[in-house]
Design a protein around this motif. Structure first.
Motif, mmCIF file in Angstrom:
data_model
loop_
_atom_site.group_PDB
_atom_site.id
_atom_site.type_symbol
_atom_site.label_atom_id
_atom_site.label_comp_id
_atom_site.label_asym_id
_atom_site.label_seq_id
_atom_site.Cartn_x
_atom_site.Cartn_y
_atom_site.Cartn_z
ATOM 1 N N ARG A 494 0.721 -1.147 0.091
ATOM 2 C CA ARG A 494 -0.082 0.226 0.039
ATOM 3 C C ARG A 494 0.807 1.312 -0.170
ATOM 4 N N ILE A 498 0.896 4.159 -2.955
ATOM 5 C CA ILE A 498 0.587 5.556 -2.593
ATOM 6 C C ILE A 498 1.536 6.533 -3.310
ATOM 7 N N PHE A 521 -10.385 -0.635 -2.400
ATOM 8 C CA PHE A 521 -10.030 0.851 -2.163
ATOM 9 C C PHE A 521 -11.519 1.372 -1.913
ATOM 10 N N ASN A 555 -8.596 8.112 6.446
ATOM 11 C CA ASN A 555 -7.582 8.305 5.374
ATOM 12 C C ASN A 555 -8.037 7.392 4.414
ATOM 13 N N TYR A 556 -8.219 8.080 3.318
ATOM 14 C CA TYR A 556 -8.736 7.050 1.968
ATOM 15 C C TYR A 556 -7.556 6.052 1.739
ATOM 16 N N SER A 557 -6.193 6.655 1.575
ATOM 17 C CA SER A 557 -5.187 5.970 1.130
ATOM 18 C C SER A 557 -5.035 4.670 1.809
ATOM 19 N N ARG A 558 -5.338 4.476 3.187
ATOM 20 C CA ARG A 558 -4.980 3.223 3.990
ATOM 21 C C ARG A 558 -6.180 2.535 3.976
ATOM 22 N N ARG A 584 -6.669 11.323 -4.772
ATOM 23 C CA ARG A 584 -6.998 10.988 -3.207
ATOM 24 C C ARG A 584 -5.874 10.065 -2.607
ATOM 25 N N LEU A 585 -5.684 8.713 -3.308
ATOM 26 C CA LEU A 585 -4.596 7.829 -2.769
ATOM 27 C C LEU A 585 -3.333 8.449 -2.440
ATOM 28 N N ALA A 586 -2.977 9.561 -3.446
ATOM 29 C CA ALA A 586 -1.505 10.004 -3.354
ATOM 30 C C ALA A 586 -1.363 10.939 -2.151
ATOM 31 N N LYS A 587 -2.624 11.366 -1.633
ATOM 32 C CA LYS A 587 -2.248 12.422 -0.586
ATOM 33 C C LYS A 587 -1.821 11.552 0.795
ATOM 34 N N ASP A 588 -2.604 10.581 1.048
ATOM 35 C CA ASP A 588 -2.340 9.821 2.451
ATOM 36 C C ASP A 588 -2.350 10.871 3.503
#
Lengths: 661, 170
Positions: A494, A498, A521, A555-558, A584-588
């Motif tokens: 993950r 990211i 996701f 936290n969407y990325s997680r 959004r994934l990139a933001k973490d």
């Protein structure tokens, strides 16, 4: 660890610039013209011994067996640079390609799974009701403990025969439990009078050393039960279990296929069985980090993404995944799909992809191929047919190539990626989400045409390969040498995704989100009924939900879309929606998903409960019938936080409530 | 079935914390989790200052609010009045923590507004009770400040102690 590379020009037929290669490889390089000749090979061995080398890479597969024996102290690895490079490309391309694949191989040489010996025993259970089963049991008796489970009574002097119908087999090599329904005739009580056989209207009772009823033909009329003088027949016997280390099926098809279960329909199966008796060498292909698993908590079932992807029956997902190393072949399908990095396989390293791409070719195309389908490229080489110099990375099973690997190839400078697999590999891949995921990912960046999937089944000819590869590569425009940093791909799956999301958005612009039911996701929505209790943050296995004062953060990325928060939430106010949003994934980052009013403790003044929950709690306490606590005002007490409450009641008990402390 | 209760007499408690330690030991509790707490209070004024000690834990209420608040039905009351939690059902929502007027439920970290982990609470040592023994805390109390047992037993002991005290003063 010191590596050395043995290069052979194959009698000068290879169109490769060895001097250039030698300059650019930063390890010991020895070049030969006829390495496969005994005298040359022996000379090579003396040279290597002098240099204190630990591992060697032999770039000649012509007489692999012989060289393997000669260099066995150096754990030799082999690479075919003749059919793959020297015979099929022009000098410059062939040199670059050779450099890439040697560097990549040198990286992956360091990642080897651990081997170990296990004594699995030799307690064989044969399941079958044909006379041949007895013959085979007699044969195997010399080398193993043999028992026979048969639905009909069979004659045998030497073999223990259990009469019953098999239900299922559970377990793994060395540790199977076979469940069966025993035959209604209880052997212990039977006096072999034969009365049942005579009275049975359907003639289902047969004799073979013992009496037994053919349960497929019996209609349970009960005549035999009535006539039996010793009450030896019962149709209500409970299922029984037998332990065995190996289970052999003769004339019956088992439900599951894995190592330790054999179907004797060929000599091959028999030799497999004999090979697996007693001590066997097993490979620990996977490190399993069970503590990271998100399969469930508190009776709720969460992520089960690995359940069906193993084509070898090696993963059993009960409460947590259990790996049967005897059946595992290291295909790494589990690693490719698991979003929390529970499975760690050494099959394919990102650094190997990086090394492969560190060459001067335009455009750079990575060809991930499984070992089976890679044989096709050797055939092409045998025929000296020219094609575009793609950079091959050969893995044992194509399932080891995950979404991260393909995206990492693009991040590290590839202009295109080809995935080539045999029928079996593609079949396994079709059970996984990764390929579709990568396609959609590339599509949203407008790079969908940079991925090619080749299904190299038996109908796929070498001319098709050349046509497909040339067509794909000639249409590829090189991606501009990009600005921005490369992604740091040293973390877990993950983390890497990211990072890749960040680097893709920096390089190729902002993508639109896309939906997919099977991708791990998701985003959550919290409705107004939330009381800010702690269930979701406690249940979340990846800490994607967090509570902070009066807010709920997400936290969407997680998030891995395990649905545990949605299932376990007492107010049913969380809904999980699967969506892939690369931006959004990139933001973490944690973002606010809910906010509410909180109540402050009457004593210490700290916030301790949301107003909605406070109301619920007061309702409960005010209706509670608690006569024994008449000395305190309970309703007043719950206006304090949990710490102040216990302090107040303690003071009361000490008889000090009127004094200041 | 006999109801189990315990009684505490603050006048006898010397604050030795043996009950706290016995509880930790018997339940094999990790660092930071205490199911029984001893509080120390200062009282009185110079020249007669005084220290008072109180040990408290879950009271095993007759009509437990925590049980009513639990959305997962993880908290239950036995016939003998002992209130227990089935940790395998617990989702750690913290409703019990807020519903308990005495703050008895314990979590791995129970900061205001943010408890983590599944709930644990004082169990009355139900495993010892089932074997016919007394709870660990009451067993180790050397002064008899904390006594536990069935309701009749406890009231009998209380009476005996009052009687002996009376006898001593006479």
């Amino acid at each position: 660890m010191k590596h050395a590379v043995l290069l052979c020009s194959c009698g000068g037929t290879l169109n490769i610039d060895f001097k250039n290669l030698k300059k650019r490889l930063d390890c010991e390089v020895f070049t030969f013209d006829y390495l496969c000749w005994d005298a040359v090979a022996n000379h090579a061995r003396t040279l290597i011994e002098r240099e204190n080398v630990d591992k060697i890479l032999i770039c000649c597969t012509a007489k692999k067996k012989k060289l393997k024996v000669l260099f066995k102290d150096f754990e030799p690895e082999f690479l075919n640079i003749r059919e793959l490079c020297g015979w099929v490309h022009d000098r410059r391309s062939a040199t670059e390609k050779t450099l890439g694949i040697i560097k990549s191989k040198l990286v992956s040489m360091d990642f080897k799974p651990e081997k170990y010996i296990k004594n699995v025993g030799s307690n064989v259970l044969i399941v079958g009701d044909v006379p041949a089963a007895v013959e085979i049991a007699d044969l195997l008796k010399k080398i193993a403990n043999v028992r026979l489970l048969s639905s009909l009574p069979l004659h045998s002097e030497n073999i223990e025969i259990i009469c019953g119908n098999i239900i299922r087999v559970k377990g793994e090599l060395g540790n199977f439990v076979v469940e069966y329904n025993p035959n209604p005739v209880i052997y212990d009580r039977c006096i072999l009078c034969g009365a049942c056989a005579k009275i049975c209207p359907l003639s289902t009772v047969s004799y073979g050393g013992q009496f037994g009823i053919d349960m497929n033909a019996c209609n349970r009329c009960g005549e035999c039960v009535k006539i039996c003088p010793t009450n030896a027949i019962s149709f209500e016997r409970e299922t029984e279990k037998i332990k065995a280390t190996h289970v052999v099926f003769i004339g019956i098809k088992p439900e599951i296929r894995k190592r330790g279960i054999y179907v004797l329909d060929s000599i091959g199966a028999l030799s497999e069985l004999i090979n697996d008796l007693g001590e066997v060498e097993l490979i620990r292909w996977l490190k399993v980090h069970t503590e990271k698993c998100a399969s469930g908590k508190s009776r709720f079932r969460g992520c089960d993404i690995c359940k069906d992807v193993c084509s070898h029956g090696a993963i059993m997902l009960e409460d947590r995944p259990v790996v049967d190393y005897a059946s595992c072949v290291g295909c790494a399908a589990c690693q490719s799909v698991c979003p929390t990095y529970v499975f760690e396989a050494p099959s394919l390293q990102i650094s190997a992809i990086e090394a492969l791409l560190d060459v001067d070719l335009t455009p750079k195309v990575v060809l991930f191929a499984c070992r089976h389908s890679a044989e096709l490229m050797e055939k092409v080489g045998m025929n000296h047919m020219k094609y575009f110099p793609v950079l091959p990375l050969i893995v044992d099973h194509l399932t080891a190539v995950s979404d991260v690997h393909v995206l990492a190839a693009f991040d590290r400078g590839a202009d295109g990626v080809i995935l080539m697999g045999c029928k079996e590999c593609l079949n396994s891949l079709s059970k996984m989400y990764v390929l579709d995921f990568v396609k959609e990912w590339l599509d949203v960046f407008g790079m969908g045409d940079r991925l090619l999937l080749i299904s190299a089944d038996e109908n796929y000819a070498i001319s098709d390969f050349i046509k497909d590869v040339n067509l794909f590569c000639s249409g590829l425009k090189p991606i501009k040498e990009s600005m921005g940093e490369k992604a740091d791909l040293s973390g877990s799956k993950r983390d890497n995704l990211i990072q890749l999301a960040g680097s893709f958005t920096r390089k190729f612009g902002n993508p639109a989100p896309f939906y997919g039911e099977k991708y791990p996701f998701a985003s959550i929505r919290v409705s107004e009924s939330c009381t800010l209790c702690n269930a979701c943050s406690v249940m979340c296995p990846v800490n994607a939900i967090k509570k902070e004062e009066n807010r709920l953060l997400f936290n969407y990325s997680r998030c891995i879309a395990c649905n545990l928060c949605q299932q376990a939430y007492p107010e049913k106010s969380i809904s999980v929606m699967r969506i892939v949003d690369i931006l959004r994934l990139a933001k973490d980052e944690y973002e606010k998903v809910f906010e509410t009013e909180v109540i402050y403790c009457k004593g210490c003044g700290r916030p301790f409960i949301s107003r909605a929950m406070g109301k619920k709690v007061w309702d409960i306490v005010s209706t509670a019938n608690l006569e024994e606590f008449s000395f305190v005002d309970l309703i007043e007490l719950v206006k304090y936080c949990n710490r102040c409450r216990s302090m107040i009641i303690a003071k009361k008990m000490a008889g000090l409530d009127n004094e200041s402390v | 079935m006999a109801k189990y209760v315990f009684a505490f007499n603050p006048e006898l408690c010397i604050g030795c914390r043996a009950c706290e330690i016995a509880c930790k030991q018997h339940n094999d509790l990790p660092v930071g989790i205490k199911l029984r707490n001893v509080y120390t209070f200062e009282s009185g004024k110079f020249p007669k200052p005084e220290l008072r000690f109180v040990t408290i834990s879950c009271f095993h209420c007759s009509d437990p609010p925590c049980m009513k608040a639990c959305p997962m039905d993880a908290i239950f009351q036995r016939e003998d009045g002992i209130v227990l939690v089935d940790e395998s059902k617990c989702i750690g929502c913290g409703y019990c923590l807020y519903a308990c007027p005495f703050g008895a439920p314990t979590f791995k970290s129970s900061d205001a507004l943010g408890s983590k982990g599944t709930m644990r609470k004082y169990t009355f040592c139900y495993d010892r009770i089932d074997k016919g023994l007394k709870p660990a805390c009451a067993t180790v109390c050397i002064t008899g400040a904390l006594i536990a047992g069935s309701a009749e037993e406890v009231s009998r002991i209380k009476k005996e102690m009052a009687a002996s005290k009376l006898a001593n003063t006479l």
